[in-house]
Design an enzyme around this catalytic site. Structure first.
Site, PDB file in Angstrom:
ATOM      1  N   ASN A 154       0.801  -1.223   0.000  1.00 43.11           N
ATOM      2  CA  ASN A 154       0.000   0.000   0.000  1.00 43.11           C
ATOM      3  C   ASN A 154       0.835   1.275   0.000  1.00 43.11           C
ATOM      4  OD1 ASN A 154      -2.518   1.664   0.633  1.00 43.11           O
ATOM      5  ND2 ASN A 154      -1.306   2.030   2.469  1.00 43.11           N
TER       6      ASN A 154
ATOM      7  N   SER B 183      -3.512   2.584  -9.265  1.00 42.94           N
ATOM      8  CA  SER B 183      -4.350   3.759  -9.507  1.00 42.94           C
ATOM      9  C   SER B 183      -4.936   3.664 -10.909  1.00 42.94           C
ATOM     10  CB  SER B 183      -3.523   5.044  -9.381  1.00 42.94           C
ATOM     11  OG  SER B 183      -4.237   6.155  -9.889  1.00 42.94           O
TER      12      SER B 183
ATOM     13  N   TYR C  49       3.890   9.800 -11.388  1.00 39.81           N
ATOM     14  CA  TYR C  49       2.988   8.945 -10.624  1.00 39.81           C
ATOM     15  C   TYR C  49       2.275   7.914 -11.493  1.00 39.81           C
ATOM     16  CZ  TYR C  49      -0.863   7.475  -7.638  1.00 39.81           C
ATOM     17  OH  TYR C  49      -1.761   6.729  -6.923  1.00 39.81           O
TER      18      TYR C  49
ATOM     19  N   LYS D  65       2.653   3.609 -11.600  1.00 41.94           N
ATOM     20  CA  LYS D  65       1.574   2.652 -11.399  1.00 41.94           C
ATOM     21  C   LYS D  65       1.390   1.758 -12.624  1.00 41.94           C
ATOM     22  CE  LYS D  65       0.438   3.900  -7.209  1.00 41.94           C
ATOM     23  NZ  LYS D  65       0.655   3.004  -6.057  1.00 41.94           N
TER      24      LYS D  65
END
Length: 245
Positions: A86, A140, A163, A167
């Site tokens: 996480n 995401s 980002y 992912k």
């Protein structure tokens, strides 16, 4: 009693996932970079009546910290049933493809991608001792290349050079890992908790933390016939729950 390690679990979605798994009877190892914050989070859950929780110091960007966490956990249990990767960072905004410092790319990928891989590899031996091992990689919707190529997608204009690609890489790793473990009891999935109101996005998301955590918990508790190698996103695929890569 099944055991679970959740990285980045001293607050927000990770913390709520810990609470929900405690409610389901799991023993929770609450991962946190900061020992005091981790202990405080564990104490808060104990104050709610949950006894089976304890903090584990783990910084996924530090090989030494990951190794120390593995050694610590190995002194407490011989079996790890669930790993929820996480821990993650956004890298801040904006993130233009031209102009974002390369150091930021490295920082985001160190946490969201390389740290996840190293953590998964470090705890694999304990996971293999479980009768029903589960790995949940928190991703995401911004990692979907298909959706990012679709001008009709509701988040099409939300482009992040660090980002989102971190992912996307996480998703690709999930596919390979699930494939390698396809003939074992493992279930390995990427789960998008959705655009949730947290510190991560300055509480701008419309989703709630309990709903986001429930998505992680669902994948963490799949039965023997549950899916593996999937990208789940209720936010981006409300009908099927399975997002395009």
């Amino acid at each position: 009693m099944k055991t679970v390690l959740i990285t980045g679990a001293n607050k927000s979605i990770g913390y709520e996932a810990a609470r929900q798994l405690l409610q389901k009877g799991y023993y929770v190892y609450l991962g946190s970079r900061d020992q005091q914050k981790g202990q405080k989070a564990a104490d808060q859950l104990k104050a709610e009546g949950f006894a089976n929780v304890e903090p584990i110091v783990i910084d996924v960007t530090s090989s030494d910290s990951i190794k120390a966490a593995r050694e610590t956990l190995g002194q407490k249990t011989d079996i790890l049933d669930v790993l929820i990767n996480n821990a993650g960072i956004s890298g801040g905004l904006p993130q233009p493809a031209i102009g974002t410092d390369i150091a930021m790319f490295r920082q985001v990928f160190d946490t969201n991608f390389f740290g996840l891989i190293e953590t998964t590899q470090a705890f694999m031996d304990l996971l293999k001792q479980s009768a029903e091992p589960r790995i949940v990689n928190v991703t995401s919707g911004l990692g979907s290349l298909t959706l990012h190529s679709d001008p009709a997608w509701k988040y099409y204009q939300v482009k992040t050079a660090c980002y989102g690609p971190s992912k996307s890489a996480l998703n690709a790793y999930t596919i390979v890992l699930a494939y390698e473990l396809r003939d074992t009891p493992f279930k390995v999935n990427a789960v998008d908790p959705g655009y949730t109101a947290t510190d991560f996005n300055h509480h701008s998301g419309p989703g709630t933390v309990p709903d986001a955590a429930a998505r992680l918990v669902k994948a963490a508790t799949f039965g023997p016939d549950g899916p593996t190698g999937q990208f789940f996103s209720d936010d981006n695929a409300p009908d099927t729950g399975i997002s395009p890569w």
